[in-house]
Structure formats: C-alpha cells, structure tokens
Design a protein around this motif. Structure first.
Motif, short mmCIF file in Angstrom:
data_model
loop_
_atom_site.label_atom_id
_atom_site.label_comp_id
_atom_site.label_asym_id
_atom_site.label_seq_id
_atom_site.Cartn_x
_atom_site.Cartn_y
_atom_site.Cartn_z
N PHE A 224 0.82 -1.21 0.00
CA PHE A 224 0.00 0.00 0.00
C PHE A 224 0.86 1.26 0.00
CE2 PHE A 224 -2.30 3.45 2.15
CZ PHE A 224 -3.45 3.49 1.37
N SER A 225 2.10 1.14 0.50
CA SER A 225 3.02 2.29 0.61
C SER A 225 2.42 3.41 1.45
CB SER A 225 3.40 2.82 -0.79
OG SER A 225 3.92 1.79 -1.60
N PRO A 226 2.13 3.13 2.72
CA PRO A 226 1.43 4.10 3.56
C PRO A 226 2.20 5.41 3.79
CG PRO A 226 2.29 2.29 4.89
CD PRO A 226 2.43 1.88 3.47
N GLU A 227 3.53 5.36 3.70
CA GLU A 227 4.31 6.56 3.97
C GLU A 227 4.66 7.35 2.70
OE1 GLU A 227 4.68 7.67 7.07
OE2 GLU A 227 3.45 5.91 7.51
N ASN A 228 4.20 6.87 1.56
CA ASN A 228 4.41 7.64 0.33
C ASN A 228 3.53 8.88 0.34
OD1 ASN A 228 6.09 5.61 -0.48
ND2 ASN A 228 5.05 5.19 -2.42
N SER A 229 4.04 9.94 -0.24
CA SER A 229 3.26 11.18 -0.31
C SER A 229 2.07 11.01 -1.25
CB SER A 229 4.13 12.34 -0.81
OG SER A 229 5.17 12.61 0.11
N MET A 230 1.00 11.74 -0.94
CA MET A 230 -0.20 11.74 -1.77
C MET A 230 -0.12 12.96 -2.69
SD MET A 230 -3.03 9.85 -1.72
CE MET A 230 -4.74 9.86 -2.23
N THR A 231 -0.24 12.77 -3.99
CA THR A 231 -0.20 13.93 -4.88
C THR A 231 -1.57 14.61 -4.91
OG1 THR A 231 -0.88 12.74 -6.87
CG2 THR A 231 1.48 12.74 -6.32
N ARG A 232 -1.57 15.83 -5.39
CA ARG A 232 -2.81 16.60 -5.48
C ARG A 232 -3.79 15.92 -6.44
NH1 ARG A 232 -3.24 21.83 -4.24
NH2 ARG A 232 -4.07 22.40 -6.30
N GLY A 233 -3.27 15.36 -7.52
CA GLY A 233 -4.13 14.65 -8.46
C GLY A 233 -4.76 13.43 -7.83
N MET A 234 -3.95 12.66 -7.08
CA MET A 234 -4.47 11.48 -6.38
C MET A 234 -5.52 11.87 -5.35
SD MET A 234 -1.02 9.34 -5.51
CE MET A 234 0.11 8.73 -6.77
N PHE A 283 -2.55 23.56 -11.79
CA PHE A 283 -3.10 22.78 -10.69
C PHE A 283 -2.02 22.01 -9.95
CE2 PHE A 283 -4.99 19.00 -8.77
CZ PHE A 283 -5.98 19.60 -7.99
N SER A 284 -0.91 21.75 -10.58
CA SER A 284 0.21 20.99 -9.98
C SER A 284 -0.25 19.61 -9.54
CB SER A 284 0.81 21.76 -8.80
OG SER A 284 1.15 23.07 -9.13
N PRO A 285 -0.78 18.80 -10.45
CA PRO A 285 -1.36 17.51 -10.07
C PRO A 285 -0.36 16.50 -9.52
CG PRO A 285 -1.16 17.68 -12.45
CD PRO A 285 -0.85 19.03 -11.90
N ASP A 286 0.90 16.62 -9.91
CA ASP A 286 1.89 15.64 -9.47
C ASP A 286 2.71 16.11 -8.27
OD1 ASP A 286 1.20 13.86 -11.58
OD2 ASP A 286 2.35 15.10 -12.97
N THR A 287 2.32 17.26 -7.72
CA THR A 287 2.97 17.77 -6.51
C THR A 287 2.26 17.20 -5.29
OG1 THR A 287 3.56 19.83 -7.64
CG2 THR A 287 3.58 19.85 -5.22
N ALA A 288 3.03 16.88 -4.27
CA ALA A 288 2.44 16.32 -3.05
C ALA A 288 1.47 17.32 -2.42
CB ALA A 288 3.54 15.96 -2.05
N THR A 349 2.44 22.13 6.82
CA THR A 349 3.05 22.33 5.51
C THR A 349 3.79 21.10 5.02
OG1 THR A 349 5.03 23.31 6.51
CG2 THR A 349 3.26 24.82 5.86
N SER A 350 3.79 20.03 5.83
CA SER A 350 4.42 18.78 5.40
C SER A 350 3.52 18.06 4.41
CB SER A 350 4.69 17.87 6.61
OG SER A 350 3.47 17.43 7.18
N SER A 351 4.10 17.17 3.64
CA SER A 351 3.33 16.39 2.67
C SER A 351 2.44 15.39 3.40
CB SER A 351 4.27 15.64 1.73
OG SER A 351 5.08 16.55 1.00
#
Length: 370
Positions: A224-234, A283-288, A349-351
């Motif tokens: 699941f990768s729980p600690e991976n950042s969530m992007t704005r698009g996701m 929109f910066s969809p790939d930014t956390a 302000t953290s991801s």
C-alpha cells in the motif's frame, strides 16, 4: 507474639500500599462503573470559569473529547474513590482537580495518582478521593493546542452504575467488537489482506476501510506504501470516488493532461468550487498535497455537499499553518477530521502521506458520510 503482631501489621501496611499504588479496589469495597457527565459551564452559576467561549455546545464538545465516557467509583469504609480517564493526554499538562464539598457548596483541591498511562490511546487514569460518587469535579488544565488553561466540570451519573472494577472492562467490549469486525473482513476477503506493509501501522484500520470502500488501490499487488506522499491529483481522485457521483469533464488547467486518470476528477472538483488550483492557470497535479491543503479541500468539499460540521474534538494547534489555511485547519480539526497524528504532529506544511489521507477520509465518512 510481639514479633507475630509486627509481621501482621507490616503485611497489612504493605498490602494497603500496593492497593493504593496500583489502583486495585480495596478489600470489602463496593465498586461500580458509571457514565461520566461533563459541563463546560459551571453547574451552579451557568457561566464559564476560564474566560473561554460562551458557546455551551462548542465547550461541551471540547469537554467530551478530554474525558472518557466511563469512570470507576469505589465505596470504601474510608470514603469514595473515583478513577477517571483523561483523553488526548499528550496535549494536556498541569492538570488540577477540585471536588465540591456538598451540592451547591465550595470546592476543595484534591491530589490524585496517575495509576495508568497509555500511549496507544493517548490517555491517563487519575485516581482520587471525593465526598460522593456523583460529586462535581472541577478540572483545570493547560491545553497545548489552545495555548491556555481550560476549566470545566465532571460528575458521574450514578443511575447508570453497574458493578465493575476497571475501565478496561468497558474497553474489552470494544475490543471484542473490533475482533468480530476483523473476522468479518477476513471472511469477506478484504482487498487489503494482501498488503504486507500496513501490519501494525498506526493507520492500519483506516487503510483497510479506505481500500475496501474503493477509495484507494494498492501501489502493487501486496503493498500500500502508507508513507508515500499523496499527490494533489491522487487526492482529488480519491475525493471524487468518495462522493459516489458520476465524474466527468475536461480540466482547464494548463498542466493537466486530460488523458490522465485524474483529469475528470480535477475538472469535477474545480467546477464545484472544491479546488482552485495553485495559480497562473496551474493545478500541480503531481505535486504532493500538504496537510493544510488537504484540510482546505475537505472543508470546501463539505460545503459543496451541504455538510454542517459538529464539534468532535478540541481546537488544533495552528503554529506554522499558512494564513490562508488557518480557518479551514481549525474547522477540520474541531470537526474531528484532521488530528495531530494524520498531520504529522500538526506540521501542516508537510506532505500528507497515503496513510494520513486514509485517516482523514475515514474520519470524515465516519462522522459525516460521503
């Protein structure tokens, strides 16, 4: 004979110390578990005593979030002993207790022993003497997220009292229910059962719920990768799935490729005032997505859905939050959606991680539906 008497006295003294230190009910005592009742307003004057909000409903929500719903009352030959559980304990300090001498009477400071602390539930059990099982207790404490002292009142509703000696007995019922739920999930072949990286994670149950609800997918067949950042698009995609609506449309942001999976969700969210982009047509969809951005988007989503938030928790700390996000952060915090844990210790302000977002969305759906 004298030596025997001394040994008996010593043994009795040691036993009384053990009972006192570890919070075990004294021999011969009657012990009950009863509901706790809180009041932000002084029960005698109907006024607040800490200079805080005059909104009784808001204050009451704060009180309920700080005190467990049950307390233990022991009736001994020496008097009554109460054990109450303080919640959100890591946010509290300098806790002071005073008990009312008689109905409508004055309050006297009382000392207490902390007989149990739990980091997993962020709680502590306080044990102290009181004139009666339903005596009013004045609680004064410093609440770190609020940056000030808070004063409120608690007593036990003896009409709800049942025989019992421990607050953990009431939690055992919840544990049994959770175990039954886990068994049901396994029986239903939970979609998250194959994930090898969420076992023991603080958001494990929320991740399972989010995946089984179809909001999330894994990052592979077994992770699941729980600690991976969530992007704005996701994030907007997950929000659109949660809405249960038919999602379509073409995104007008210059950096959104409309062939991407998230494009119609971004178009939907933008058309309904849930997101505005990051400026200059982007929109910066790939930014956390940051924790504060997630809070703002969730508050706008609630407004779009016509949801009215209720007070489920105390006002969160706002140190370091951006000015444009502060109102939403406070709103989402009081509503029980964002917490200290799912904002990386109020680091707004953290991801936001995938686990953070799963927790936020599960809190939202638990309290307010989709």
């Amino acid at each position: 004979m004298k030596n025997l008497s001394k040994r008996i006295i010593a043994a009795a003294t040691a036993l009384s110390l053990v009972l006192g230190i570890f919070g075990v009910t004294a021999l011969g005592a009657e012990s009950y578990v009863a509901d706790t009742v809180t009041s932000y307003l002084n029960p005698d004057t109907g006024e607040t005593d800490d200079g805080g909000t005059a909104n009784a409903e808001l204050g009451e929500g704060m009180c309920r979030s700080a005190v467990y719903e049950k307390a233990v009352i022991e009736e001994t030959d020496e008097g009554v002993i109460i054990t109450m559980r303080m919640l959100l304990y890591s946010n509290l300090s300098d806790i002071r207790l005073a008990v009312q001498d008689e109905p409508g009477g004055s309050y006297s400071d009382v000392s207490y022993n902390v007989i149990k602390e739990s980091s997993s539930t962020d709680s502590a059990d306080l044990r102290f003497s009181a004139p009666a099982g339903d005596s009013y207790i004045r609680i004064t404490m410093y609440v770190a997220p609020m940056g000030r002292d808070v004063c409120f009142y608690m007593n036990c509703d003896m009409s709800t009292a049942v025989s019992g000696t421990s607050l953990d007995e009431t939690e055992a019922e919840d544990t049994q229910t959770e175990a039954e739920a886990e068994e049901t999930e396994e029986t239903n072949d939970s979609a998250a059962a194959a994930f090898t990286d969420i076992d023991g994670h603080w958001a494990e149950s929320e991740i399972i719920k989010a995946v089984d609800s179809g909001l999330f997918s894994g990052t592979s067949a077994d992770t699941f990768s729980p600690e991976n950042s969530m992007t704005r698009g996701m994030f907007v995609t997950v929000l659109g799935r949660m809405s249960g609506e038919e999602i379509s449309g073409t995104a007008e942001f210059t950096d959104v490729d409309n062939s991407m999976y998230y494009a119609p969700y971004i178009a939907w969210a933008n058309a309904n005032g849930i997101v505005n982009g990051t400026g200059n047509g982007l929109f910066s969809p790939d930014t956390a997505v940051t924790c504060e951005q997630a809070a703002v988007i969730l508050v706008k989503y609630a407004a779009y859905k016509g949801v009215s938030f209720e007070t489920k928790s105390i006002s969160p700390g706002t140190t370091g939050v951006s000015s444009w996000a502060e109102e939403s952060v406070v709103s989402a915090g009081k509503a029980g959606i964002i917490t200290k844990q799912n904002t990386n210790g109020y680091d707004y302000t953290s991801s936001a991680t995938r686990a953070d977002v799963a927790s936020m969305l599960c809190n939202y759906t638990e309290y307010y539906g989709n």
